[in-house]
Scaffold this active site. Structure first.
Site, PDB file in Angstrom:
ATOM      1  N   ASP A  51       0.844  -1.203   0.000  1.00 55.13           N
ATOM      2  CA  ASP A  51       0.000   0.000   0.000  1.00 55.13           C
ATOM      3  C   ASP A  51       0.874   1.246   0.000  1.00 55.13           C
ATOM      4  O   ASP A  51       2.041   1.214   0.397  1.00 55.13           O
ATOM      5  CB  ASP A  51      -0.953   0.010   1.197  1.00 55.13           C
ATOM      6  CG  ASP A  51      -0.238   0.097   2.537  1.00 55.13           C
ATOM      7  OD1 ASP A  51       0.781  -0.615   2.723  1.00 55.13           O
ATOM      8  OD2 ASP A  51      -0.696   0.858   3.408  1.00 55.13           O
ATOM      9  N   GLU A  86       0.103  -0.959   5.954  1.00 50.71           N
ATOM     10  CA  GLU A  86       1.199  -0.431   6.771  1.00 50.71           C
ATOM     11  C   GLU A  86       1.118   1.074   6.915  1.00 50.71           C
ATOM     12  O   GLU A  86       1.390   1.628   7.994  1.00 50.71           O
ATOM     13  CB  GLU A  86       2.544  -0.823   6.153  1.00 50.71           C
ATOM     14  CG  GLU A  86       3.744  -0.598   7.074  1.00 50.71           C
ATOM     15  CD  GLU A  86       4.328   0.810   7.012  1.00 50.71           C
ATOM     16  OE1 GLU A  86       5.124   1.168   7.897  1.00 50.71           O
ATOM     17  OE2 GLU A  86       3.988   1.566   6.062  1.00 50.71           O
TER      18      GLU A  86
END
Length: 376
Positions: free
Chosen positions: A83, A141
């Protein structure tokens, strides 16, 4: 074939893999886009190793991936995320003579490719491993690893070492052997409104209380201990002729040790108003524990430093204030962070990696992981 020569002879293909992953944009909170990026990774696993990674399905973020190479009982763990902080279309992939730009290329899609090519090197040369390699890639994250944390910690607990694929320190290439823990708190202060001209004495100013609390909170900062508190948000009041009955404070806390982090957390749990008529509501708490440097961490860094020396790199270590998933693995297994690609511009539109260091960092990661597998 010598390792560096292997990566150098495949550099164009490596860069093409990076491009494929970067152009598959993957904002943390857009599941559909994130899963499309995940599918690109799955295509690489299938193409290079004949099997896909195990998928951990998520409802609101992209699915997490766990790829296992080898059949040994013991394992080493590689940790990365796909991400990014970027909304779709904000910055584009582009390549110059010495740099490659793009959303998430430094943080950390190029580093994911380095882990995949580590496995590809092992596979192509049919190397015998005494321990399996587990590559865990999450999709959240950048927003705190809330859904992936239990899976990360479970894998860390089963591992003999963990390597975090975050970028090294900008400008030096240092790996990271310690990170501060993080916590966030939101304070809501409730007083009592009154007319500021007619009867101000009947009011209880939430803003006045907030001002006193800010001085107390930031006064807890202790640079010698590595503890910092930053009141980064304040809201309250409205009309100038009204004593404000509500105010809000947002606080970011960084602590170098678990002891300090818990001390600050206790402070917020027990916080008292200066004016007893004010009610303080506290939300939030600890997000990531500190990644503290231990003797075991130092041993892991020592291996990496020796492997770097063999390829002509003078590798150093650093303690940093930012957090990563290494904060979650470090309490459970010795962890070395910052083994990703070299570049600049994390979370900035100038985000890029430097081409001249691609082969060096691919080789460093591969040599370090393989050496740890053999030594431990």
């Amino acid at each position: 074939m010598e390792m560096q020569q292997y990566f150098r002879s495949n550099e164009r293909e490596i860069i093409e893999d990076m491009k494929r992953l970067v152009i598959a944009e993957s904002p943390s909170l857009q599941k559909e886009l994130a899963d499309q990026c995940k599918d690109v990774l799955q295509g690489m696993f299938k193409s290079y190793f004949g099997k896909k990674a195990e998928e951990i399905e998520m409802a609101e973020v992209g699915n997490h991936l766990k790829f296992t190479y080898g059949n040994a009982t013991e394992q080493v763990l590689l940790v990365g995320h796909y991400d990014t902080v970027w909304d779709q279309g904000v910055i584009a992939y582009r390549e110059t003579s010495d740099k490659i730009y793009g959303p998430g290329i430094l943080d950390m899609k190029a580093s994911l490719i380095s882990a995949i090519w580590l496995l590809k090197y092992v596979d192509e040369f049919n190397l015998s491993l005494s321990k399996k390699i587990v590559l865990f890639i999450n999709s959240d994250e950048e927003i705190g690893s809330t859904t992936s944390r239990p899976f990360l910690e479970a894998e860390a607990a089963k591992s003999i070492a963990a390597f975090i694929l975050e970028p090294p320190v900008v400008g030096s290439g240092d790996v990271k052997t310690a990170r501060k823990g993080t916590a966030k708190y939101l304070l809501t202060l409730e007083g009592r409104s009154a007319h500021a001209g007619n009867n101000p004495q009947e009011g209880v100013s939430a803003i006045k209380e907030a001002a006193k609390q800010i001085l107390d909170i930031e006064g807890l900062t202790d640079y010698d201990k590595g503890t910092t508190l930053n009141v980064g948000m304040i809201q309250g009041g409205g009309k100038l002729n009204v004593v404000p009955n509500e105010a809000h404070l947002g606080i970011d806390v960084r602590a170098a040790t678990t002891k300090e982090q818990r001390k600050i957390d206790d402070y917020f749990e027990e916080i008292k108003p200066h004016d007893e008529r004010v009610h303080i509501k506290v939300e939030g708490g600890i997000n990531r524990p500190p990644m503290e440097r231990t003797k075991q961490t130092a041993q892991l860094f020592g291996i990496a430093k020796e492997e770097a020396h063999e390829i002509g790199v003078d590798l150093h270590e650093a303690k940093v204030g930012g957090a990563s998933d290494g904060n979650f693995t470090a309490p459970l297994v010795r962890t070395l962070d910052g083994l990703g690609l070299v570049g600049e511009g994390i979370h900035a539109e100038s985000e890029h990696i430097e081409k001249e260091h691609i082969i060096e960092r691919f080789t460093l990661l591969t040599k370090t992981v393989l050496e740890v597998i053999e030594e431990c």
